[in-house]
Design a protein around this motif. Structure first.
Motif, mmCIF file in Angstrom:
data_model
loop_
_atom_site.group_PDB
_atom_site.id
_atom_site.type_symbol
_atom_site.label_atom_id
_atom_site.label_comp_id
_atom_site.label_asym_id
_atom_site.label_seq_id
_atom_site.Cartn_x
_atom_site.Cartn_y
_atom_site.Cartn_z
ATOM 1 N N THR A 1 0.821 -1.207 0.000
ATOM 2 C CA THR A 1 0.000 0.000 0.000
ATOM 3 C C THR A 1 0.857 1.261 0.000
ATOM 4 O OG1 THR A 1 -1.514 -1.270 1.353
ATOM 5 C CG2 THR A 1 -1.970 1.081 1.133
ATOM 6 N N LEU A 2 1.915 1.218 0.809
ATOM 7 C CA LEU A 2 2.664 2.461 1.017
ATOM 8 C C LEU A 2 3.831 2.651 0.051
ATOM 9 C CD1 LEU A 2 2.831 2.942 4.882
ATOM 10 C CD2 LEU A 2 1.579 4.267 3.179
ATOM 11 N N LEU A 3 4.497 1.554 -0.284
ATOM 12 C CA LEU A 3 5.715 1.720 -1.088
ATOM 13 C C LEU A 3 5.480 2.324 -2.472
ATOM 14 C CD1 LEU A 3 8.226 -1.191 -0.408
ATOM 15 C CD2 LEU A 3 8.572 1.258 -0.164
ATOM 16 N N PRO A 4 4.473 1.842 -3.240
ATOM 17 C CA PRO A 4 4.329 2.413 -4.593
ATOM 18 C C PRO A 4 4.159 3.931 -4.612
ATOM 19 C CG PRO A 4 3.006 0.455 -4.370
ATOM 20 C CD PRO A 4 3.516 0.768 -3.001
ATOM 21 N N PRO A 5 3.248 4.500 -3.781
ATOM 22 C CA PRO A 5 3.137 5.959 -3.850
ATOM 23 C C PRO A 5 4.413 6.678 -3.400
ATOM 24 C CG PRO A 5 1.681 5.064 -2.147
ATOM 25 C CD PRO A 5 2.200 3.913 -2.912
ATOM 26 N N LEU A 6 5.100 6.133 -2.384
ATOM 27 C CA LEU A 6 6.338 6.780 -1.940
ATOM 28 C C LEU A 6 7.368 6.757 -3.061
ATOM 29 C CD1 LEU A 6 6.776 5.545 1.740
ATOM 30 C CD2 LEU A 6 6.193 7.831 0.912
#
Lengths: 345, 352
Positions: free
Chosen positions: B11-16
């Motif tokens: 959930t978090l890695l792609p947008p970061l």
């Protein structure tokens, strides 16, 4: 997972490193006592070959000749207009300008919030109360209003004298009080030198799209030329490009507006009614610099060189000397107040 | 989506990752223009999150984008591409202004505001009902119908305002008699001057409601099923036409509701072009937010920051640079989501 975190870390490090990059000449701190001016364009933005570009030129000239520090902002959507002005006012600019009548409400609002900042609005709309009396703008707003009817009067006279037909054409963009001013002046100019001449006036529409509809402009112009009209004056933004096209295909004449539009149809542009937005912007900046800036309604007509018509090497051949002399005489009479040009039809 | 446990790294890695890529590309663009990235990003931060006014403006833009983002996402969950949020929000704003003008001035503002909100939702919903119905009945491509309707509706609204309703020498209607809602600045004085207003909570409530609808109701389940596998859903007894129509209607109503942000919260009148471009950015918001209401709220905040920041840095770099940066964010997200997930899955597979 670890590989991804390494890549992410690397990107972040690279970004932080780049934040410290300083190309040569970037962010040179501005000299202190230069006049600071902010200009917010209308949504059309730069490249409209009309008033936004005119304002840009005026600002550029002030940078060159006055050493002014001019900031330009192009809002992306309607709700960005007020924030754009506010950004500049909050920065403590000496003069904040909005280009276009649409800024009127936003300027009024900010002028009361920043009473010490000078504001200027091109084509600022003066409101009237229920009895028709003019409500003056807040004291720190300069309403830069052009008397388009005076310039239109001269091109009307010129068209009637040099056009070779008793029928004259007019193509307006959006049917609105502003464009009616052009028509009123033009018709008055025609009738002044040729009382039995007839003006066929038509508008491309009632919405702002009427200012960007060249095919409608061409349609209207073709029908007017077919009725025996030899010269058409357009006040219709890019709709006028269609008028020029019709002039080319019918081997007739057209009159440009706002800027010298000779290049749109060389040989078929009798003259252009020019509106000196660049001069008005430059003038306002100059006043802000030398401390003579004053609010109120500032008119730009023939006397102030705010409006005029083009007479240069390009169209000299189409305008006989006698006609030129007559038009210049009319211009002097208007400036002297001997001729009152109507601004409504 | 909801059936599987949320994995924080997916959930978090792609947008970061996408943001980091966009930041570096942004640096290079700014350098190419001859300005210093530190200066420009400093201005961008200062103009958006760095002071209350800028933050208020960012929240104002977020409100609009949450609505247009949802307006794209809900139909997209049903497999339909709603390109019409641009005209749906305009119609909604216009309907809200009409309602506000028609109501007598004595009506208390909370009641009037609710009526205006309903009018806005109906206005946007009506515009979206046309492509919805044409798709359901005749199978007409909703992409083409919504694009064409944008032209028709916007031209019609311009004509009505210009010909019948406008205040002389302006492009807007008279101010509404009642229904204006409070701005944040009315409660918290540091927000002074910013347009942020309580309609933000309406947008957030809509996002919460849509989450509930999509993942906790039978209709929402059917809608997602139609989007994932229409034939299977139809065999399972779901009416495709009805679901499509419903999805478009909901999307249009939410886009229309977005119109109150400007009309009730900011200027108190309808003005031509008040939300120009927000319908199209809504597509990007839905994509970056991955059609999930929570993701959409964050994506709207991101795009609102870029939009407001673009104004703040406009004096140093041209507006177009921020447009390019927005596009880079969209591309980076589009690439990062599947790519990061693939790498994570591969790593997970090896570990197991």
């Amino acid at each position: 997972m670890r590989k991804l975190l390494v890549v992410l870390g690397g990107l972040v490090l690279l970004h932080v490193a780049l934040l410290f990059a300083r190309p040569k000449g970037a962010d040179a701190s501005p000299a202190t006592k230069r006049v600071r001016v902010g200009i917010v364009f209308d949504l059309g933005g730069r490249g409209d070959k009309s008033f936004n570009d005119g304002a840009y030129e005026g600002g550029e000239r002030a940078i060159r000749e006055l050493g002014a520090d001019v900031t330009f902002i192009e809002p992306g959507e309607g709700s960005d207009r007020e924030p754009g002005l506010r950004l500049l006012a909050a920065e403590g600019m000496d003069l904040v300008m909005g280009v276009g009548f649409i800024f009127t409400d936003d300027l009024n609002k900010l002028a009361t919030e920043y009473p010490k900042t000078h504001f200027a609005g091109i084509d600022y709309a003066i409101s009237t109360d229920s009895t028709g009396k003019v409500i003056p703008p807040p004291p720190n707003i300069a309403a830069l209003k052009f008397r388009e009817e005076e310039g239109s009067f001269l091109v009307g006279a010129l068209a009637a004298l040099a056009g070779g037909s008793k029928k004259l054409g007019f193509v307006g963009g959006m049917d609105s009080p502003l464009i009616r001013k052009f028509e009123a002046g033009y018709t008055a100019g025609v009738k002044h030198v040729c009382p039995d001449c007839e003006v066929i006036a038509q508008y491309a529409g009632v919405t702002p799209i009427a200012f960007r509809n060249p095919s409608r402009g061409k349609e209207l112009a073709l029908s007017q030329y077919q009725q025996g009209v030899k010269v058409i004056f357009h006040a219709s933004g890019s709709t006028g490009l269609g008028v020029f096209e019709a002039a080319r295909s019918m081997n007739a004449l057209a009159i440009g507006v706002d800027a010298d539009q000779f290049r749109e149809a060389p040989g078929h542009v009798l003259t252009s009614m020019v509106k000196g937005i660049d001069a008005a912007v430059y003038d306002a900046i100059k006043r802000a610099q030398n401390g003579t800036f004053a609010g109120g309604i500032i008119g730009f007509g023939l006397a102030e060189n705010g409006v005029g018509y083009v007479y240069d090497a390009n169209n000299k051949a189409q305008i006989p000397d006698a006609v030129r002399a007559k038009v210049e005489a009319l211009k002097a009479e208007i400036i002297a107040g001997k001729i009152k040009v109507p601004s409504t039809t | 989506m909801s059936g599987r446990a949320m994995r924080w790294d997916e959930t978090l890695l792609p947008p970061l990752m996408a943001l980091a890529i966009a930041a570096v590309v942004g640096d290079l663009l700014i350098l190419a223009f001859g300005a210093s990235p530190g200066h420009v990003f400093g201005l961008l931060f200062e103009g958006t999150w760095g002071n209350a006014y800028g933050f208020g403006q960012t929240l104002y833009k977020t409100t609009t984008l949450v609505c247009t983002g949802l307006a794209v996402a809900i139909p997209l969950r049903a497999g339909l591409f709603n390109i019409g949020a641009e005209s749906q929000i305009a119609a909604g704003g216009f309907a809200a202004a009409l309602a506000g003008l028609a109501l007598p001035a004595g009506v208390p503002w909370p009641i009037a505001a609710v009526l205006c909100l309903l009018a806005a939702a109906i206005g946007g919903g009506l515009v979206a009902a046309v492509p919805g119905a044409l798709r359901a009945k005749f199978g007409a491509s909703e992409v083409i119908v919504t694009i064409m309707l944008n032209f028709i509706v916007l031209a019609f609204l311009n004509w009505v305002v210009a010909a019948k309703l406008h205040v002389p020498e302006s492009l807007h209607t008279p101010e509404i008699a009642t229904g204006g809602v409070p701005r944040f600045a009315d409660f918290i004085s540091i927000f002074h001057g910013s347009a942020a207003n309580v309609t933000l909570f309406v947008a957030l409530a809509l996002a919460a409601k849509m989450w509930w609808y999509l993942f906790r109701t039978k209709q929402g389940y059917e809608l997602r099923a139609v989007g994932l596998q229409p034939e299977a859903a139809e065999n399972g007894g779901v009416s495709l036409g009805r679901t499509w129509f419903q999805a478009m209607l909901i999307g249009g109503a939410i886009a229309g509701a977005g119109g109150i942000n400007y009309v009730l919260g900011y200027k108190h009148y309808y003005e031509e072009g008040f939300a120009t471009g927000s319908g199209y950015i809504g597509i990007a918001v839905a994509l970056v937010g991955r059609n999930h209401p929570v993701g959409i709220v964050f994506a709207a905040l991101l795009f609102a920051t870029l939009s407001q920041g673009g104004l703040a840095v406009n004096a140093v770099v041209p507006k177009q640079l921020m447009d390019v940066l927005q596009a880079v964010v969209i591309l980076a997200v589009a690439v990062c989501v599947p790519e990061v997930r693939r790498v994570l899955r591969a790593a997970g597979g090896r570990a197991a």
